[in-house]
Design an enzyme around this catalytic site. Structure first.
Site: not given
Ligand code: DX5
Length: 249
Positions: A42, A183
Site C-alpha cells: 500500500d 481491499d
C-alpha cells in the site's frame, strides 16, 4: 515470472501495511511457507490519503531476494502518472492506481502495459462501479476498496458487496481474465461474503499479520474464501477460467 492471471483459485493477499515495518521479510517468511505467493504494498503519499507508507525501494528490496512474492503496488497517490512507472520499474508485478486520481486512465494504462507490468485500477467506496466497468477490457485487476483508503484495521463496508457482484458479473460476461480485488477489513467475518460477491483476490492486513498465528489465519481465510467463491461462481466460471483451473489442478 509474469503476474499470475485469474485461475479460479481465490488468493488471500497479505497487505504489508500491517506487517512489522522493522522486519518485513521476516514477517513474510511464515506466510510464504504456508503457500502465500502474492503480497500487496500500500503506497500512500500523504495527499491522496492522510498517511505515508512505502516507497519503490521496498518493492525492489523484496524482489532482490530469492523466493520473493508477486507484488501488487496499490498507489494511493495524487499523481499516479508520475509514480506508477517508478513502481513498475522497481519490480511490481501489478501497479494499481486510483480512478479518482487519474482523469485519463486509458493513457496511463497503455503506458504501463507497454512497459510490461500488469495494470490495476482502484475505486474508493463512494465511487460507483461505472468507471471501472468501462475499463474492464483494458485492465488486469479491478480493485474495490471496502474501507476508506489510508489506514489498516478499519471495518469492512458491506454496502460494497453489490458493487463487487456487478463487477464480477461483467468480468464473467466479457470473459475477461481480470482479478476482482477487495481491499479493506477482510477478516473471518467478511471473507466469505466478499468471495461470494465475486472477489477472487482478497487483501488482508490486520486479519493476517495481527493474528496470533499469521500462517494459520492465512490458511483459514483462504479455505473460507475458496468455499464461498466456488459455491456462488464455481459453475459460472468462464470457459477460459475453468480450463485454466483444470490445468492448475
Ligand atoms: C487501506 C489499506 C488497507 C490494507 C488492508 O488504505 O489498503 O485496506 O490494505 O488493511 P486491513 O486488512 O487491516 O483492513
Amino acid at each position: 515470472m509474469k503476474a499470475p492471471r485469474p485461475d479460479g483459485k481465490v488468493r488471500i493477499v497479505p497487505s504489508l501495511l500491517a506487517a512489522d515495518f522493522a522486519a518485513v521479510r521476516q514477517s513474510w517468511a511464515p506466510l510464504a511457507a504456508a503457500g502465500a505467493d502474492w503480497a500487496s504494498v500500500d503506497v500512500m503519499d500523504g495527499h491522496f490519503v492522510p498517511n505515508l507508507s512505502f516507497g519503490p525501494d521496498l518493492v525492489s528490496a523484496l524482489k532482490a531476494k530469492p523466493g520473493a512474492p508477486f507484488i501488487d503496488s496499490h498507489l494511493m497517490v495524487t499523481d499516479p502518472a508520475a509514480y506508477a512507472p517508478v513502481f513498475a520499474a522497481a519490480g511490481s508485478d501489478w501497479v494499481t492506481f486510483h480512478l479518482e486520481a487519474c482523469p485519463r486512465p486509458k493513457a496511463l494504462i497503455k503506458k504501463l502495459k507497454d512497459s510490461g507490468v500488469a495494470v490495476g485500477v482502484a475505486i474508493k467506496p463512494k465511487t460507483p462501479a461505472a468507471g471501472l466497468l468501462k475499463l474492464l477490457p483494458d485492465i488486469d485487476l479491478a480493485l474495490v476498496m471496502t474501507v476508506e483508503p489510508g489506514f489498516g484495521g478499519q471495518s469492512f463496508i458491506p454496502e460494497m458487496l453489490p458493487k463487487l457482484r456487478e463487477l464480477r458479473e461483467a468480468i464473467d460476461r466479457l470473459g475477461r481474465r481480470c482479478w476482482l480485488q477487495v481491499d479493506g477489513g477482510v477478516n473471518d467475518k467478511w471473507v466469505a461474503p466478499a468471495a461470494a460477491a465475486g472477489g477472487d483476490s482478497l487483501v488482508a492486513g490486520s486479519a493476517v499479520f495481527k493474528a496470533a498465528d499469521p500462517a494459520a489465519a492465512w490458511k483459514r481465510l483462504t479455505a473460507a474464501a475458496q468455499e464461498a467463491f466456488d459455491k456462488e461462481w464455481g459453475a459460472a466460471l468462464t470457459p477460459t477460467l475453468s480450463r485454466s483451473r483444470e490445468r492448475a489442478g
